[in-house]
Design a protein around this motif. Structure first.
Motif, PDB file in Angstrom:
ATOM      1  N   ASN A 458     -16.112  -1.536  34.980  1.00  0.00           N
ATOM      2  CA  ASN A 458     -16.253  -2.994  35.129  1.00  0.00           C
ATOM      3  C   ASN A 458     -15.945  -3.444  36.558  1.00  0.00           C
ATOM      4  O   ASN A 458     -16.588  -4.365  37.075  1.00  0.00           O
ATOM      5  CB  ASN A 458     -15.343  -3.736  34.141  1.00  0.00           C
ATOM      6  N   ARG A 459     -14.980  -2.821  37.187  1.00  0.00           N
ATOM      7  CA  ARG A 459     -14.637  -3.215  38.558  1.00  0.00           C
ATOM      8  C   ARG A 459     -15.693  -2.739  39.569  1.00  0.00           C
ATOM      9  O   ARG A 459     -15.816  -3.313  40.658  1.00  0.00           O
ATOM     10  CB  ARG A 459     -13.271  -2.688  38.959  1.00  0.00           C
ATOM     11  N   ASN A 464     -18.587  -8.201  39.675  1.00  0.00           N
ATOM     12  CA  ASN A 464     -17.135  -8.358  39.643  1.00  0.00           C
ATOM     13  C   ASN A 464     -16.691  -9.218  40.824  1.00  0.00           C
ATOM     14  O   ASN A 464     -16.655  -8.768  41.965  1.00  0.00           O
ATOM     15  CB  ASN A 464     -16.450  -6.994  39.706  1.00  0.00           C
ATOM     16  N   GLN A 466     -13.690 -10.940  40.606  1.00  0.00           N
ATOM     17  CA  GLN A 466     -12.234 -11.071  40.539  1.00  0.00           C
ATOM     18  C   GLN A 466     -11.542 -10.061  41.454  1.00  0.00           C
ATOM     19  O   GLN A 466     -10.540 -10.390  42.094  1.00  0.00           O
ATOM     20  CB  GLN A 466     -11.762 -10.889  39.097  1.00  0.00           C
ATOM     21  N   THR A 467     -12.068  -8.851  41.548  1.00  0.00           N
ATOM     22  CA  THR A 467     -11.472  -7.859  42.453  1.00  0.00           C
ATOM     23  C   THR A 467     -12.444  -7.470  43.563  1.00  0.00           C
ATOM     24  O   THR A 467     -12.071  -6.667  44.425  1.00  0.00           O
ATOM     25  CB  THR A 467     -11.076  -6.593  41.675  1.00  0.00           C
ATOM     26  N   GLN A 469     -15.078  -5.559  43.563  1.00  0.00           N
ATOM     27  CA  GLN A 469     -15.388  -4.126  43.512  1.00  0.00           C
ATOM     28  C   GLN A 469     -14.284  -3.241  44.108  1.00  0.00           C
ATOM     29  O   GLN A 469     -14.526  -2.088  44.419  1.00  0.00           O
ATOM     30  CB  GLN A 469     -16.719  -3.831  44.227  1.00  0.00           C
ATOM     31  N   LEU A 471     -11.079  -1.196  43.330  1.00  0.00           N
ATOM     32  CA  LEU A 471     -10.462  -0.588  42.146  1.00  0.00           C
ATOM     33  C   LEU A 471      -8.945  -0.832  42.137  1.00  0.00           C
ATOM     34  O   LEU A 471      -8.352  -0.994  41.077  1.00  0.00           O
ATOM     35  CB  LEU A 471     -10.745   0.921  42.120  1.00  0.00           C
ATOM     36  N   LYS A 506     -13.849  -0.326  49.010  1.00  0.00           N
ATOM     37  CA  LYS A 506     -14.559  -0.598  47.769  1.00  0.00           C
ATOM     38  C   LYS A 506     -15.116   0.693  47.171  1.00  0.00           C
ATOM     39  O   LYS A 506     -15.449   1.646  47.882  1.00  0.00           O
ATOM     40  CB  LYS A 506     -15.687  -1.569  48.017  1.00  0.00           C
ATOM     41  N   LEU A 533     -10.406  -5.440  32.246  1.00  0.00           N
ATOM     42  CA  LEU A 533     -10.548  -5.478  33.697  1.00  0.00           C
ATOM     43  C   LEU A 533      -9.230  -5.191  34.421  1.00  0.00           C
ATOM     44  O   LEU A 533      -9.244  -4.790  35.581  1.00  0.00           O
ATOM     45  CB  LEU A 533     -11.070  -6.851  34.133  1.00  0.00           C
ATOM     46  N   TYR A 534      -8.088  -5.331  33.715  1.00  0.00           N
ATOM     47  CA  TYR A 534      -6.764  -5.152  34.334  1.00  0.00           C
ATOM     48  C   TYR A 534      -5.901  -4.252  33.425  1.00  0.00           C
ATOM     49  O   TYR A 534      -6.103  -4.198  32.201  1.00  0.00           O
ATOM     50  CB  TYR A 534      -6.058  -6.479  34.526  1.00  0.00           C
ATOM     51  N   TYR A 550      -7.467 -12.655  34.797  1.00  0.00           N
ATOM     52  CA  TYR A 550      -6.411 -12.572  35.801  1.00  0.00           C
ATOM     53  C   TYR A 550      -5.122 -13.202  35.285  1.00  0.00           C
ATOM     54  O   TYR A 550      -4.027 -12.751  35.591  1.00  0.00           O
ATOM     55  CB  TYR A 550      -6.864 -13.255  37.089  1.00  0.00           C
TER      56      TYR A 550
END
Length: 566
Positions: A458-459, A464, A466-467, A469, A471, A506, A533-534, A550
């Protein structure tokens, strides 16, 4: 022509009668002037003999001259005439007309060897010598005179000896046990009469007894040998079934030897290897000790054992970790620690195995898709597959590494990694192994592995935001630092631009960061699809929790700080 040997009711002799021309009855016995009409070929003539005595015709009662020597020659020894015309119906001077009329002779004097059944009316037809077979010479000695009586008047003789002929398995004793042999065959040859008369004497009887003794000796030896063989094999059978297996005593001598035990080897295979190396005396002894103890707990690998050990001591020593000359690769273990273990087991200087790996990695059996990225720190990272490998003194580092790489290649070859990489939107199979190594490093349980794999995929997605890409895995940073620290400051992370730092770079690192196990590899190929995702190890060790947003991640982070005392 004058006819002889006729009695009441007898038929005159035919001019083509073989005895008529052979014996030469022409007016008187022994006349040699007659030539029989056998195709113009003269027959064998015997020298004239004086007439000894006349006896009546035994079959027809008429008078017939009797020649002692000729009688012996024709009746009890295979004379020339009997050898040539044996079985044609001639018996005691009386021709068999039926034998001649039914094709026994071809008209040219040549005898066609056709067997004839015995005449039921012939009192001697059932005797073996009636048609030319050889009988013992009872009359060949000076003591036999005056000549014996004709068969019709003769008294029954005691069965002192058996005839020198083999009547067959259903008729009597075999010639071998009756004294017959190669010497008897010589008697069938037409020799001089004086020599023939002497063969029936005492010398022949002694020779027979000697041969009988030899035959008995041979039989005794055969039966004795058979009894000895049965005794030997019987003893061996008893020993194999009930006797104790050969075994050494004690804990062995001062000589040591390295034994390699392959995966899946049972007691028999291990015992065979130990016996070949001189550790145990027999496979059976080891199998007995193996099955009566915890032998099934012996693992594959190399062992340092002593020679000439008892089977019980060998099993006990193999169960002792101190005797194991193995290198064990655990899931997630980095290559640098594996190299150190190999150096220790082989008794090499530190860094020797690592130098071999860096220099000779292309000759160790790596798959074609390995080392696709030039920034890879260790070309063998991720290809020293978890397991137990023999590593005893005397072995070469390259041989140990090659076995580990071969195990990884076999494990990865079970999957179509090219197709899996495309399905997971990865560039090549090497990235699949890289994901599996990260899952192995970060996950704690089997359930964690699949969720951890989903977090990575997902990352990596372009969507993506939120991050972005990144990791952001501590494990990749620890790899480049060769550390295992979960408390990493943000300033340290942010200023490091190494390709393996997933906080600042990335995407995936250039290559694997350890050796993934089978479970981690399976999870990387089959991740969950729940939107994770986390993740945070809230207890700092074994309890990993996952979040989709998040905000959820912040809560998990606070929980971690509380457990760590921050």
């Amino acid at each position: 022509m004058t006819e002889y040997g006729r009695g009441p009711g007898s038929e005159p002799w035919h001019p083509e009668d073989p005895l008529y021309g052979d014996v030469g009855w022409e007016g008187q016995q022994g006349h040699t002037g007659h030539q029989p009409a056998y195709g113009g070929q003269p027959q064998h003539q015997y020298p004239q003999q004086p007439q000894q005595q006349e006896y009546g015709d035994w079959n027809n009662g008429g008078p017939q001259p009797y020649d002692q020597q000729q009688y012996d020659q024709q009746q009890y020894e295979p004379s020339y005439d009997q050898q040539q015309y044996a079985g044609q119906g001639q018996q005691y001077g009386q021709p068999n007309q039926q034998a001649y009329n039914e094709g026994g002779w071809d008209g040219t004097g040549t005898h066609a060897h056709i067997p004839y059944a015995a005449d039921p009316g012939d009192p001697y037809g059932q005797q073996a010598a009636a048609y030319g077979a050889e009988q013992p010479d009872f009359y060949g000695t000076p003591d036999a005179y005056p000549p014996p009586e004709p068969p019709a008047r003769r008294r029954a003789e005691p069965e002192a000896e058996q005839p020198d002929w083999d009547p067959g398995p259903d008729q009597g004793e075999h010639a071998f046990f009756a004294g017959g042999g190669a010497d008897d065959e010589d008697d069938d040859e037409p020799e001089g009469r004086g020599d023939r008369r002497g063969r029936g004497g005492k010398g022949a009887k002694k020779e027979k007894k000697s041969r009988n003794g030899c035959a008995c000796l041979v039989v005794l030896l055969v039966f004795g040998g058979g009894l000895g063989g049965i005794t030997y094999f019987g003893y061996q059978f008893y020993q194999n079934r009930y006797g104790a297996a050969p075994d050494y005593a004690g804990a062995g001598n001062s000589q040591t030897v390295s034994i390699e035990i392959p995966k899946g080897a049972g007691g028999v295979e291990i015992g065979r290897r130990l016996k070949d190396a001189g550790v145990v005396k027999s496979v059976d002894a080891f199998v007995s000790a193996f099955t009566s103890s915890d032998g099934d707990k012996i693992q594959a690998g190399a062992y340092i054992l002593k020679k000439e050990m008892s089977a019980e001591n060998a099993v006990e020593m193999m169960l002792d970790p101190k005797s194991q000359a193995n290198v064990v690769v655990t899931p997630g273990q980095r290559n640098i620690s594996v190299y150190k273990a190999i150096d220790t087991k082989l008794g090499l200087t530190a860094g020797t195995t690592r130098g071999v790996a860096e220099k000779d990695f292309k000759t160790l059996g790596l798959p074609d898709w390995a080392n696709a990225d030039g920034d890879i720190k260790d070309p063998l990272e991720g290809f020293l597959f978890p397991g137990t490998y023999p590593a005893a003194k005397g072995m070469k580092p390259a041989s140990v590494l090659k076995e580990m790489v071969g195990a990884a290649d076999a494990a990865y070859g079970k999957f179509d990694l090219d197709a899996k990489a495309k399905a997971l939107k990865l560039e090549d199979p090497l990235q699949v192994i890289t994901v599996a190594s990260m899952v192995q490093a970060e996950g704690k349980t089997h359930d964690d592995f699949r969720k951890m794999a989903e977090v990575i995929y997902n990352r990596l997605k372009p969507t993506n935001t939120q991050t972005n890409q990144l990791l952001q895995f501590d494990s990749t940073f620890n790899y480049l630092k060769n550390e295992s620290n979960i408390h990493i400051s943000e300033s340290e992370i942010n200023k490091n631009q190494d390709p393996y730092n997933t906080y600042t770079q990335k995407g995936l690192p250039p290559g694997p960061i350890g050796s993934p196990g089978s479970e981690a590899l399976a999870a990387a190929l089959n991740p969950t699809s729940e939107g994770w995702l986390y993740f945070v190890a809230t207890d700092g060790e074994n309890n990993t929790e996952f979040a989709k947003t998040y905000a959820e991640f912040e809560k998990l982070k606070d929980k971690f700080n509380e457990s760590a005392g921050n």
